[in-house]
Scaffold this active site. Structure first.
Site, PDB file in Angstrom:
ATOM      1  N   LYS A  61      -8.250 -55.571 -24.193  1.00 44.89           N
ATOM      2  CA  LYS A  61      -9.462 -55.638 -25.014  1.00 44.89           C
ATOM      3  C   LYS A  61      -9.335 -54.726 -26.234  1.00 44.89           C
ATOM      4  O   LYS A  61      -9.816 -55.067 -27.321  1.00 44.89           O
ATOM      5  CB  LYS A  61     -10.688 -55.281 -24.182  1.00 44.89           C
ATOM      6  CG  LYS A  61     -10.996 -56.359 -23.155  1.00 44.89           C
ATOM      7  CD  LYS A  61     -12.087 -55.946 -22.196  1.00 44.89           C
ATOM      8  CE  LYS A  61     -12.274 -57.041 -21.136  1.00 44.89           C
ATOM      9  NZ  LYS A  61     -13.227 -56.656 -20.110  1.00 44.89           N
ATOM     10  N   HIS A 103     -13.868 -46.054  -8.672  1.00 49.91           N
ATOM     11  CA  HIS A 103     -14.058 -47.187  -7.768  1.00 49.91           C
ATOM     12  C   HIS A 103     -15.047 -46.837  -6.664  1.00 49.91           C
ATOM     13  O   HIS A 103     -15.294 -45.669  -6.363  1.00 49.91           O
ATOM     14  CB  HIS A 103     -12.740 -47.657  -7.165  1.00 49.91           C
ATOM     15  CG  HIS A 103     -11.976 -46.584  -6.469  1.00 49.91           C
ATOM     16  ND1 HIS A 103     -12.246 -46.178  -5.191  1.00 49.91           N
ATOM     17  CD2 HIS A 103     -10.957 -45.816  -6.892  1.00 49.91           C
ATOM     18  CE1 HIS A 103     -11.419 -45.212  -4.846  1.00 49.91           C
ATOM     19  NE2 HIS A 103     -10.630 -44.965  -5.869  1.00 49.91           N
TER      20      HIS A 103
END
Length: 118
Positions: A61, A103
């Site tokens: 990205k 996470h």
């Protein structure tokens, strides 16, 4: 000066569904595989894979206007002696690359900031 930012969120179940072995061979390069093989806990292996995938997607990205020839294995996302992730790649040689990975039991997220070198 900030050149680009990128972020990505990955569902751990998506990786399980694809198959961890298949996913591992698609995403990790040799350096990352060596780190991965040192992990003994299966859930930690899963979060390692998901985190690396999220960082690499975040990097893609950042380079959205690049030549589009990079692939997952062109980026090594390794851990320093303190456990902090860093990137090695010819695509990031001209930048300072700041990475964070986090996470939960269900998700992994990565955030990348590319800064121009002065």
């Amino acid at each position: 000066m900030i050149y680009a930012i990128g972020t990505d969120l990955v569902e751990l179940n998506r990786i399980k569904t694809m198959g961890i072995e298949r996913f591992k061979s698609k995403i990790l390069n040799d350096d990352e595989l060596r780190e991965y093989e040192q992990i003994n806990h299966e859930n930690r292996k899963l979060t390692y894979l998901a985190g690396r995938f999220a960082v690499k997607e975040s990097l893609f990205k950042c380079f959205k206007s690049g030549d589009k020839t990079a692939n997952y294995k062109d980026f090594s996302i390794l851990n320093d002696s303190n456990g902090a992730p860093y990137v090695i790649s010819k695509y990031t040689d001209d930048y300072l690359c700041h990475i964070t990975i986090s996470h939960t039991n269900e998700l992994a997220i990565a955030f990348v900031v590319l800064e121009t070198k002065v």
